[in-house]
Write a protein that holds these residues in place. Structure first.
Motif, PDB file in Angstrom:
ATOM      1  N   VAL A 124       0.848  -1.180   0.000  1.00 14.81           N
ATOM      2  CA  VAL A 124       0.000   0.000   0.000  1.00 14.81           C
ATOM      3  C   VAL A 124       0.893   1.243   0.000  1.00 14.81           C
ATOM      4  CG1 VAL A 124      -1.726   1.283   1.339  1.00 14.81           C
ATOM      5  CG2 VAL A 124      -1.831  -1.224   1.222  1.00 14.81           C
ATOM      6  N   THR A 125       0.450   2.298  -0.684  1.00 14.85           N
ATOM      7  CA  THR A 125       1.242   3.541  -0.763  1.00 14.85           C
ATOM      8  C   THR A 125       1.091   4.349   0.531  1.00 14.85           C
ATOM      9  OG1 THR A 125      -0.619   4.617  -1.870  1.00 14.85           O
ATOM     10  CG2 THR A 125       1.103   3.707  -3.277  1.00 14.85           C
ATOM     11  N   ILE A 126       1.565   3.788   1.625  1.00 14.44           N
ATOM     12  CA  ILE A 126       1.361   4.392   2.947  1.00 14.44           C
ATOM     13  C   ILE A 126       1.995   5.781   3.029  1.00 14.44           C
ATOM     14  CG2 ILE A 126       1.816   4.128   5.411  1.00 14.44           C
ATOM     15  CD1 ILE A 126       1.922   1.056   4.884  1.00 14.44           C
ATOM     16  N   LYS A 127       3.234   5.897   2.582  1.00 15.11           N
ATOM     17  CA  LYS A 127       3.950   7.173   2.665  1.00 15.11           C
ATOM     18  C   LYS A 127       3.239   8.258   1.867  1.00 15.11           C
ATOM     19  CE  LYS A 127       8.479   9.223   1.553  1.00 15.11           C
ATOM     20  NZ  LYS A 127       9.855   8.921   1.110  1.00 15.11           N
ATOM     21  N   SER A 128       2.782   7.928   0.684  1.00 18.91           N
ATOM     22  CA  SER A 128       2.085   8.902  -0.158  1.00 18.91           C
ATOM     23  C   SER A 128       0.773   9.342   0.479  1.00 18.91           C
ATOM     24  CB  SER A 128       1.819   8.295  -1.538  1.00 18.91           C
ATOM     25  OG  SER A 128       1.027   9.163  -2.326  1.00 18.91           O
ATOM     26  N   ILE A 129       0.027   8.402   1.054  1.00 18.99           N
ATOM     27  CA  ILE A 129      -1.241   8.748   1.696  1.00 18.99           C
ATOM     28  C   ILE A 129      -0.991   9.652   2.896  1.00 18.99           C
ATOM     29  CG2 ILE A 129      -3.214   7.801   2.960  1.00 18.99           C
ATOM     30  CD1 ILE A 129      -3.024   5.328   1.117  1.00 18.99           C
ATOM     31  N   GLU A 130       0.052   9.344   3.683  1.00 19.00           N
ATOM     32  CA  GLU A 130       0.417  10.197   4.821  1.00 19.00           C
ATOM     33  C   GLU A 130       0.702  11.619   4.352  1.00 19.00           C
ATOM     34  OE1 GLU A 130       3.562   9.930   8.504  1.00 19.00           O
ATOM     35  OE2 GLU A 130       4.301   9.402   6.525  1.00 19.00           O
ATOM     36  N   TYR A 131       1.485  11.748   3.295  1.00 20.24           N
ATOM     37  CA  TYR A 131       1.842  13.054   2.721  1.00 20.24           C
ATOM     38  C   TYR A 131       0.582  13.832   2.341  1.00 20.24           C
ATOM     39  CZ  TYR A 131       3.489  16.208  -1.040  1.00 20.24           C
ATOM     40  OH  TYR A 131       3.727  17.281  -1.855  1.00 20.24           O
ATOM     41  N   HIS A 132      -0.346  13.150   1.668  1.00 22.84           N
ATOM     42  CA  HIS A 132      -1.544  13.836   1.193  1.00 22.84           C
ATOM     43  C   HIS A 132      -2.490  14.203   2.332  1.00 22.84           C
ATOM     44  CE1 HIS A 132      -0.179  12.456  -2.775  1.00 22.84           C
ATOM     45  NE2 HIS A 132      -0.985  13.383  -3.272  1.00 22.84           N
ATOM     46  N   ILE A 133      -2.547  13.384   3.382  1.00 16.23           N
ATOM     47  CA  ILE A 133      -3.398  13.717   4.529  1.00 16.23           C
ATOM     48  C   ILE A 133      -2.949  15.030   5.166  1.00 16.23           C
ATOM     49  CG2 ILE A 133      -4.049  13.059   6.875  1.00 16.23           C
ATOM     50  CD1 ILE A 133      -3.926  10.126   5.969  1.00 16.23           C
ATOM     51  N   VAL A 134      -1.663  15.141   5.441  1.00 13.82           N
ATOM     52  CA  VAL A 134      -1.184  16.331   6.149  1.00 13.82           C
ATOM     53  C   VAL A 134      -1.224  17.560   5.255  1.00 13.82           C
ATOM     54  CG1 VAL A 134       1.284  15.989   5.639  1.00 13.82           C
ATOM     55  CG2 VAL A 134       0.602  17.209   7.715  1.00 13.82           C
ATOM     56  N   GLU A 135      -0.942  17.405   3.954  1.00 14.79           N
ATOM     57  CA  GLU A 135      -1.025  18.564   3.063  1.00 14.79           C
ATOM     58  C   GLU A 135      -2.469  19.027   2.917  1.00 14.79           C
ATOM     59  OE1 GLU A 135       1.492  20.462   1.942  1.00 14.79           O
ATOM     60  OE2 GLU A 135       2.624  19.141   3.268  1.00 14.79           O
ATOM     61  N   ARG A 136      -3.412  18.088   2.892  1.00 12.27           N
ATOM     62  CA  ARG A 136      -4.831  18.457   2.876  1.00 12.27           C
ATOM     63  C   ARG A 136      -5.175  19.221   4.154  1.00 12.27           C
ATOM     64  NH1 ARG A 136      -9.439  16.068   0.357  1.00 12.27           N
ATOM     65  NH2 ARG A 136     -11.276  17.286   0.986  1.00 12.27           N
ATOM     66  N   GLY A 137      -4.607  18.785   5.260  1.00 15.26           N
ATOM     67  CA  GLY A 137      -4.851  19.463   6.520  1.00 15.26           C
ATOM     68  C   GLY A 137      -4.400  20.909   6.515  1.00 15.26           C
ATOM     69  N   PHE A 138      -3.211  21.161   5.956  1.00 13.40           N
ATOM     70  CA  PHE A 138      -2.735  22.543   5.864  1.00 13.40           C
ATOM     71  C   PHE A 138      -3.573  23.351   4.877  1.00 13.40           C
ATOM     72  CE2 PHE A 138       1.290  20.983   7.772  1.00 13.40           C
ATOM     73  CZ  PHE A 138       1.455  21.981   8.729  1.00 13.40           C
ATOM     74  N   GLN A 139      -3.937  22.754   3.742  1.00 18.56           N
ATOM     75  CA  GLN A 139      -4.740  23.468   2.752  1.00 18.56           C
ATOM     76  C   GLN A 139      -6.099  23.879   3.310  1.00 18.56           C
ATOM     77  OE1 GLN A 139      -5.030  20.944  -0.707  1.00 18.56           O
ATOM     78  NE2 GLN A 139      -2.873  21.162  -1.253  1.00 18.56           N
ATOM     79  N   GLU A 140      -6.692  22.996   4.102  1.00 18.88           N
ATOM     80  CA  GLU A 140      -8.031  23.264   4.637  1.00 18.88           C
ATOM     81  C   GLU A 140      -7.998  24.139   5.897  1.00 18.88           C
ATOM     82  OE1 GLU A 140     -10.785  22.464   3.241  1.00 18.88           O
ATOM     83  OE2 GLU A 140     -10.184  20.979   1.734  1.00 18.88           O
ATOM     84  N   GLY A 141      -6.796  24.405   6.416  1.00 14.54           N
ATOM     85  CA  GLY A 141      -6.693  25.210   7.624  1.00 14.54           C
ATOM     86  C   GLY A 141      -7.024  24.460   8.893  1.00 14.54           C
ATOM     87  N   TRP A 142      -6.938  23.137   8.831  1.00 13.95           N
ATOM     88  CA  TRP A 142      -7.249  22.321  10.004  1.00 13.95           C
ATOM     89  C   TRP A 142      -6.102  22.287  11.016  1.00 13.95           C
ATOM     90  CZ3 TRP A 142      -8.913  17.870   6.274  1.00 13.95           C
ATOM     91  CH2 TRP A 142     -10.185  18.167   5.752  1.00 13.95           C
ATOM     92  N   ILE A 143      -4.890  22.523  10.548  1.00 15.33           N
ATOM     93  CA  ILE A 143      -3.720  22.441  11.435  1.00 15.33           C
ATOM     94  C   ILE A 143      -3.450  23.826  12.010  1.00 15.33           C
ATOM     95  CG2 ILE A 143      -1.278  21.839  11.584  1.00 15.33           C
ATOM     96  CD1 ILE A 143      -1.705  19.933   9.243  1.00 15.33           C
ATOM     97  N   LYS A 144      -3.774  23.981  13.271  1.00 16.55           N
ATOM     98  CA  LYS A 144      -3.664  25.277  13.934  1.00 16.55           C
ATOM     99  C   LYS A 144      -2.898  25.126  15.249  1.00 16.55           C
ATOM    100  CE  LYS A 144      -8.180  26.776  12.154  1.00 16.55           C
ATOM    101  NZ  LYS A 144      -9.549  27.195  12.531  1.00 16.55           N
ATOM    102  N   PRO A 145      -2.351  26.217  15.762  1.00 19.23           N
ATOM    103  CA  PRO A 145      -1.674  26.147  17.067  1.00 19.23           C
ATOM    104  C   PRO A 145      -2.634  25.691  18.159  1.00 19.23           C
ATOM    105  CG  PRO A 145      -1.168  28.207  15.938  1.00 19.23           C
ATOM    106  CD  PRO A 145      -2.263  27.556  15.161  1.00 19.23           C
ATOM    107  N   GLN A 146      -2.138  24.845  19.056  1.00 19.53           N
ATOM    108  CA  GLN A 146      -2.930  24.356  20.177  1.00 19.53           C
ATOM    109  C   GLN A 146      -2.140  24.543  21.472  1.00 19.53           C
ATOM    110  OE1 GLN A 146      -3.848  20.278  19.118  1.00 19.53           O
ATOM    111  NE2 GLN A 146      -5.533  20.904  17.805  1.00 19.53           N
ATOM    112  N   PRO A 147      -2.064  25.788  21.956  1.00 24.36           N
ATOM    113  CA  PRO A 147      -1.313  26.032  23.201  1.00 24.36           C
ATOM    114  C   PRO A 147      -1.998  25.355  24.382  1.00 24.36           C
ATOM    115  CG  PRO A 147      -2.549  27.989  22.531  1.00 24.36           C
ATOM    116  CD  PRO A 147      -2.666  27.017  21.411  1.00 24.36           C
ATOM    117  N   PRO A 148      -1.229  24.985  25.393  1.00 21.85           N
ATOM    118  CA  PRO A 148      -1.818  24.314  26.558  1.00 21.85           C
ATOM    119  C   PRO A 148      -2.703  25.267  27.349  1.00 21.85           C
ATOM    120  CG  PRO A 148       0.472  24.855  26.982  1.00 21.85           C
ATOM    121  CD  PRO A 148       0.223  25.172  25.540  1.00 21.85           C
ATOM    122  N   ALA A 149      -3.708  24.694  27.991  1.00 24.89           N
ATOM    123  CA  ALA A 149      -4.627  25.517  28.784  1.00 24.89           C
ATOM    124  C   ALA A 149      -3.967  26.038  30.054  1.00 24.89           C
ATOM    125  CB  ALA A 149      -5.872  24.702  29.134  1.00 24.89           C
TER     126      ALA A 149
END
Length: 495
Positions: A124-149
Motif C-alpha cells: 500500500v502507498t502508505i507514505k504517499s497517503i500520509e503526505y496527502h493527509i497532512v497537506e490536505r490538513g494545511f490546505q483546509e486550515g485544520w492544522i492550527k496552534p494548540q497552546p496548553p490551557a
C-alpha cells in the motif's frame, strides 16, 4: 476496513513526480498531489490483515526497521481516506506523529516493507497517503496552534532543533512546561533544514511547522551553541530539566594517502553550505562548495550520498560517480531478509534517476574501495585510486573487506564528497556534563527511559541511538518528553 476486496481490485499507483531531467533545473519540490479519487482507491488497498505489521515499530533479528517506529495508526487512516473522512484521518495521524509532513517526504517507509499486501504484491502507498493527509490538513486550515490551557511553571531546555528536539519540545509544551529550544545554526530545523536538500524537504515546509510551534508557546534561540555561548553547566542550573537532541554529527573519514588535498569534503559540509547559500541568496553570494563543471565522486552508497548527487546535478557537474563498497543488490529479497523486515533490494532513488536522465547512466559503481587520493602541484585533488573488494561476515558478525587482485582503477576527480556515515555525537556537551557514553561513543541512556547518569538530563535521537532515520528521531523525542515529564511531575499523561 471499507473495501474488503480493494487489494485485489486495485494496483499500487505511485504519486506523480516531475520529469527527472526537467526538475534538475530547479530547487523546488517535485512531487505532485494526486487527485482524491486515486488516493481513495489507494487507501482501499489496505486489507483486513489481522496483525498490521506496518504499525508495529518493533525489532526482529537485530533490525530496527519493522513497521512504523512512531506506531502510526495506518490501517485506521487508510480506511478514513477511502471513506473521504480527511479531517478524521488527520486527527489519527497526529495522534502518533507530530510532523507527518516531514516523514511523508523523507522517510524510507519501513511501514511499506512490512505491509501484508507486500508478501505477494506491491505494498500500500502508505507514505504517499500520509503526505496527502497532512497537506490536505494545511490546505483546509485544520492544522492550527494548540497552546496548553495551563502552565506548570517548570522550565525545560531542549538542545538541538532537529526532528527529535522538535518532537520533544512540542510534547513537553503540551504538558504545560515552559520549553526553550537551543540551536547553534542560524535557522531552526537541524538536519531537516541543512542536512536534506530543499528539493526533498523545502525550508518553507519546516518554517510552516515552526511558526505553529512558536504560536503554541515554545521559545527558540538560534545562533546559540551550548558549551560555547552558554556552558552546559549553566544550562543545567537554569532549567529544571534538559533534553539533549544534538544528533550524531561527527563524520566518518576516509583516511588514505592524499586525504589532505583540496577538493575533498565531508558530505554534510557540502550539503549545509549549499542550502545556506540557497536560502540566503539563491547562490548569488557564492558561499558554497560548487560542483559546476567538475568531475564529482561521491564515496558512500546511502541516502546522504544520494543527496550529494541531487545537489551536484543541479550545480551542473561535468560527471557524477557514486561509490558503493557493497555489491549490487538483487531485485528480490534474500532468504536472510524475509518479510516483514525492511526489504534490502535494489532500488533507484530520485537523485540517481536524475543523474541517469542528465548523464545517460546510473552513477553507481559497486564493491569499490578507495586506496588513495592524488593531486597536482597546487595541492588540488585530480584523481582517485580504487580497488574492488569482496565483503564477508566473520564469526563475530563483523564485515571483512577482501581486495580483489587485478581490479585496481584510476578515476578522474575534481571534487570528492565523503558520505560514509557518522561516528557519534560531538563531545563538548558530553564532557562538560560528565555524561557516560557507550562503546559506540553515543550517550548512555537506556531506550524507553532516556535518562543519563546526570539527574534531570535526558538524551534522545541520534546522539543516543546512533545515526538513524527521521522517524526514529521523532519517536525518541516523543518518548523522552514523556520520561522528562514524569521526572518533573511524578507521573505523565503523554503517550
Amino acid at each position: 476496513m471499507g473495501k474488503p476486496t480493494g487489494f485485489l481490485e486495485y494496483k499500487r499507483e505511485n504519486p506523480t513526480k516531475k520529469d527527472p531531467f526537467e526538475r534538475t533545473k530547479s530547487w523546488k519540490e517535485f512531487q505532485l498531489l494526486m487527485p482524491e479519487p486515486a488516493l481513495r482507491q489507494q487507501g482501499a488497498r489496505c486489507m483486513d490483515c489481522g496483525v498490521p505489521f506496518c504499525q508495529t515499530g518493533t525489532t526482529m533479528d537485530g533490525s530496527d526497521e519493522i513497521g512504523c517506529p512512531v506506531y502510526n495508526l495506518i490501517p485506521e487512516w487508510n480506511d478514513l481516506v477511502y471513506r473521504g473522512k480527511w479531517k478524521e484521518a488527520l486527527d489519527r495521524l497526529h495522534k502518533t506523529n507530530n510532523f507527518p509532513e516531514f516523514t511523508g517526504r523523507v522517510c524510507p517507509a519501513p511501514c511499506e516493507g512490512s505491509c501484508t499486501v507486500a508478501i505477494s504484491d506491491d505494498p500500500v502507498t502508505i507514505k504517499s497517503i500520509e503526505y496527502h493527509i497532512v497537506e490536505r490538513g494545511f490546505q483546509e486550515g485544520w492544522i492550527k496552534p494548540q497552546p496548553p490551557a495551563n502552565r506548570t511553571g517548570k522550565k525545560v531546555a531542549v538542545v538541538g532543533s532537529g526532528p527529535a528536539g522538535l518532537a520533544a519540545a512540542q510534547q513537553l509544551n503540551k504538558a504545560g512546561h515552559l520549553v526553550t529550544v537551543f540551536e547553534r545554526e542560524d535557522r531552526i530545523g537541524g538536519l531537516l533544514t541543512y542536512g536534506i536538500p530543499d528539493v526533498k524537504l523545502a525550508n518553507d515546509i519546516v518554517e510552516r511547522r515552526i511558526s505553529i510551534l512558536k504560536a503554541e508557546g515554545i521559545s527558540f534561540k538560534t545562533n546559540t551553541e551550548i558549551g560555547k555561548d552558554i556552558s552546559a553547566k549553566e544550562l543545567h542550573d537554569q532549567f529544571d530539566s534538559v533534553i539533549l537532541c544534538t544528533g550524531a554529527t561527527k563524520p566518518r573519514d576516509v583516511e588514505v594517502e592524499g586525504r589532505n588535498l583540496k577538493g575533498i569534503h565531508f558530505a554534510m559540509d557540502f550539503l549545509t553550505e549549499n542550502t545556506r547559500s540557497l536560502l540566503n541568496s539563491e547562490h548569488k553570494d557564492g558561499n558554497y562548495i560548487s560542483a559546476q563543471d567538475k568531475h564529482v565522486i561521491v564515496i558512500g552508497g546511502g541516502d546522504t550520498g544520494v543527496d550529494c548527487i541531487t545537489t551536484s546535478v543541479r550545480h551542473g557537474a561535468a560527471s557524477i560517480t557514486q561509490f558503493d563498497i557493497n555489491s549490487e543488490k538483487t531485485n528480490e529479497r534474500s532468504e536472510s531478509n524475509p518479510w516483514p523486515l525492511f526489504p534490502i533490494v535494489h532500488t533507484v532513488e530520485d537523485g540517481q534517476k536524475e543523474a541517469i536522465a542528465v548523464y545517460g547512466k546510473d552513477p553507481r559503481s559497486y564493491q569499490v574501495s578507495t586506496t588513495k587520493f592524488v593531486g597536482n602541484e597546487n595541492g588540488q585533488v585530480t584523481e582517485l585510486h580504487t580497488i574492488c573488494v569482496d565483503t564477508t561476515i566473520d564469526a563475530s558478525g563483523r564485515k571483512v573487506r577482501t581486495p580483489i587482485p587485478g581490479t585496481e582503477k584510476v578515476w578522474k576527480a575534481d571534487l570528492i564528497l565523503l558520505a560514509v556515515g557518522f561516528t557519534g555525537p560531538e563531545e563538548r556537551i558530553i564532557e562538560e556534563l560528565s555524561l557516560q557514553t557507550t562503546g559506540r561513543s553515543t550517550i548512555d541512556a537506556e531506550y524507553g527511559k532516556y535518562s543519563t547518569n546526570v539527574p534531570g538530563v535526558f538524551a534522545a535521537g541520534d546522539n543516543r541511538r546512533g545515526q538513524s532515520l527521521v522517524v526514529w528521531a521523532i519517536h525518541e523525542g516523543r518518548e523522552a518528553a514523556r520520561e522528562c515529564d514524569r521526572y518533573l511531575m511524578g507521573s505523565s499523561n503523554l503517550p
